[in-house]
Design a protein around this motif. Structure first.
Motif, PDB file in Angstrom:
ATOM      1  N   TYR A   1      47.877  41.213  44.275  1.00  0.00           N
ATOM      2  CA  TYR A   1      47.506  42.161  45.327  1.00  0.00           C
ATOM      3  C   TYR A   1      46.036  42.079  45.725  1.00  0.00           C
ATOM      4  O   TYR A   1      45.655  42.592  46.773  1.00  0.00           O
ATOM      5  CB  TYR A   1      47.857  43.586  44.892  1.00  0.00           C
TER       6      TYR A   1
ATOM      7  N   SER B   1      49.294  48.606  46.885  1.00  0.00           N
ATOM      8  CA  SER B   1      50.728  48.363  46.746  1.00  0.00           C
ATOM      9  C   SER B   1      51.321  49.239  45.642  1.00  0.00           C
ATOM     10  O   SER B   1      50.713  49.432  44.579  1.00  0.00           O
ATOM     11  CB  SER B   1      50.992  46.895  46.421  1.00  0.00           C
ATOM     12  N   GLN B   2      52.475  49.771  45.905  1.00  0.00           N
ATOM     13  CA  GLN B   2      53.147  50.648  44.945  1.00  0.00           C
ATOM     14  C   GLN B   2      53.967  49.878  43.912  1.00  0.00           C
ATOM     15  O   GLN B   2      54.446  50.463  42.949  1.00  0.00           O
ATOM     16  CB  GLN B   2      54.060  51.631  45.694  1.00  0.00           C
ATOM     17  N   LYS B   3      54.140  48.575  44.141  1.00  0.00           N
ATOM     18  CA  LYS B   3      54.959  47.790  43.226  1.00  0.00           C
ATOM     19  C   LYS B   3      54.098  47.252  42.090  1.00  0.00           C
ATOM     20  O   LYS B   3      53.139  46.516  42.326  1.00  0.00           O
ATOM     21  CB  LYS B   3      55.619  46.628  43.969  1.00  0.00           C
TER      22      LYS B   3
ATOM     23  N   GLU C   1      52.632  45.056  38.947  1.00  0.00           N
ATOM     24  CA  GLU C   1      52.641  43.623  38.649  1.00  0.00           C
ATOM     25  C   GLU C   1      53.296  43.406  37.281  1.00  0.00           C
ATOM     26  O   GLU C   1      52.642  43.135  36.273  1.00  0.00           O
ATOM     27  CB  GLU C   1      51.217  43.069  38.714  1.00  0.00           C
TER      28      GLU C   1
ATOM     29  N   GLN D   1      52.614  51.160  33.003  1.00  0.00           N
ATOM     30  CA  GLN D   1      53.869  50.407  33.037  1.00  0.00           C
ATOM     31  C   GLN D   1      54.333  49.936  31.658  1.00  0.00           C
ATOM     32  O   GLN D   1      55.410  49.378  31.527  1.00  0.00           O
ATOM     33  CB  GLN D   1      53.717  49.188  33.962  1.00  0.00           C
TER      34      GLN D   1
END
Length: 399
Positions: A299, A322-324, A326, A355
């Protein structure tokens, strides 16, 4: 002369901290944050000069690296990037005294000092927009010991804000903080080995600057990757961008590896590449697993050299919000990844903290930084994040 010495002292202190901390003793870097309230008590310009000296000392590798990457620009552009970025990182600290005065009207001095220091350091090297260029953040030395390191630095800042009356206590806290960060960095670094069967491949391909060079690199790496898979390696990680643009021809070169993983579902390959996106590209890893390919985008590519919005043709996508996450899944293992430049920053790695990855993949392409300390700084930063997350780091670097 006395006035010059008065202003020169913070600059020299910051320079000394940055010079000795990076890249081999990053546990010293948070000393720059602890000293800020002390120099602020001697004049409003002190925090700015302190952090200017710190960043000039930590980012000098930009001079040579930029000259290599942009040979037509020579030394001048490197000097401009070095001085300009250091100045930008230091600018927020010009407002330290003003913000501290507002904070101390609402909070006790130690809390006001901590709040002001954390706020300005977050603007300088953590949060976008400066966070997309803010490398060698002093906080990286603290996170290398996890949350304990962060809390110790906050405690050190609080005591430093109290002033001369508590100098002895502040010195004790400072020495204790430094000793703990030093010891913790060794203790956590000792247990940072990748799992058995996970292999990061380092290469010496240098600068791949043409379609033919990327094809040749892909053909060579595809063969060596198959050799590793035949030997039973579980996961293979290749460096950033070494396969070149991920188009039909590149996919065809890697098709034998795709077919192999279809028949051997416990094996996975991560290929560093860049994926066509609009008029430009996305810097990415291609995950090859179970006969399928999956794009894992980064990103935050390198500003100017990769991301250049003033010239969209060939520019890499920048998506810091970005909300996604890595994160990639390898069997039952959650693997976080930071691609090259992202390893130097705070912002992309902070997203991984929520995460719960079990390993950190760190591919890079450092051909342009040979002869500088930038690759060592990058490695130290990635190890710090691995220590903070409590996971091993798997490196794969092209030089």
């Amino acid at each position: 002369m006395k006035r010059v010495t008065h202003h020169l002292s913070p600059f020299l202190i910051g320079t000394a901290i940055g010079w000795f901390a990076w890249p081999h003793a990053i546990w010293l870097a948070p000393a720059a944050l602890v000293v800020i309230p002390v120099v602020a008590s001697r004049g409003w310009v002190g925090p700015f000069l302190l952090m200017l000296g710190y960043h000039l000392a930590t980012t000098w590798g930009l001079i040579h690296g930029t000259a290599v990457f942009f040979p037509s620009a020579g030394l001048i552009l490197g000097l401009a990037f070095w001085a300009g970025s250091s100045l930008i990182f230091a600018l927020p600290y010009l407002f330290y005294s003003r913000i501290f005065k507002q904070a101390i009207s609402l909070l006790p001095a130690p809390f006001a000092g901590v709040l002001t220091t954390v706020f300005l350091s977050a603007i300088s090297t953590i949060l976008p927009p400066l966070g997309i260029i803010g490398w060698t953040s002093p906080w990286l030395g603290a996170i290398s010991v996890g949350w304990t390191g962060v809390m110790l630095v906050l405690l050190g800042i609080a005591f430093a804000t109290l002033g001369r009356r508590e100098a002895a206590a502040g010195l004790a806290i400072g020495l204790g903080t430094t000793a703990t960060l030093w010891a913790g960095s060794f203790a956590l670094g000792a247990g940072s080995h990748a799992p058995a069967g996970w292999v990061g491949v380092n290469t010496n391909l240098g600068h791949l600057d043409s379609p033919l060079s990327y094809i040749e690199a892909s053909m060579r790496l595809e063969r060596s990757t198959l050799v590793l898979l035949h030997r039973g390696v579980h996961v293979v990680l290749l460096p950033e961008t070494v396969a070149g643009p991920w188009r039909a021809g590149t996919e065809a070169i890697w098709r034998p590896v795709v077919r192999w993983t279809a028949a051997h579902r416990s094996q996975t390959v991560f290929v560093g590449t860049f994926v066509p996106h609009g008029r430009g590209y996305i810097d990415a890893l291609i995950q090859i697993h179970e006969g399928q390919t999956h794009v894992l985008p980064d990103y935050i590519p390198v500003p100017f050299s990769m991301w250049h919005p003033w010239r969209p043709e060939g520019s890499f996508r920048m998506a810091p919000f970005s909300q996604k996450p890595e994160i990639a899944t390898v069997g039952a293992v959650r693997a976080g990844y930071l691609i090259c430049y992202e390893q130097l920053l705070m912002w992309p790695a902070l997203n991984l903290a929520f995460q719960r990855p079990q390993i950190l993949l760190a591919p890079a392409n450092d051909w342009w930084a040979r002869g500088t300390d930038i690759p060592a700084i990058q490695r130290a930063s990635a190890k710090a994040w691995g220590a903070f997350l409590g996971v091993p780091v798997l490196f794969a670097v092209n030089r």
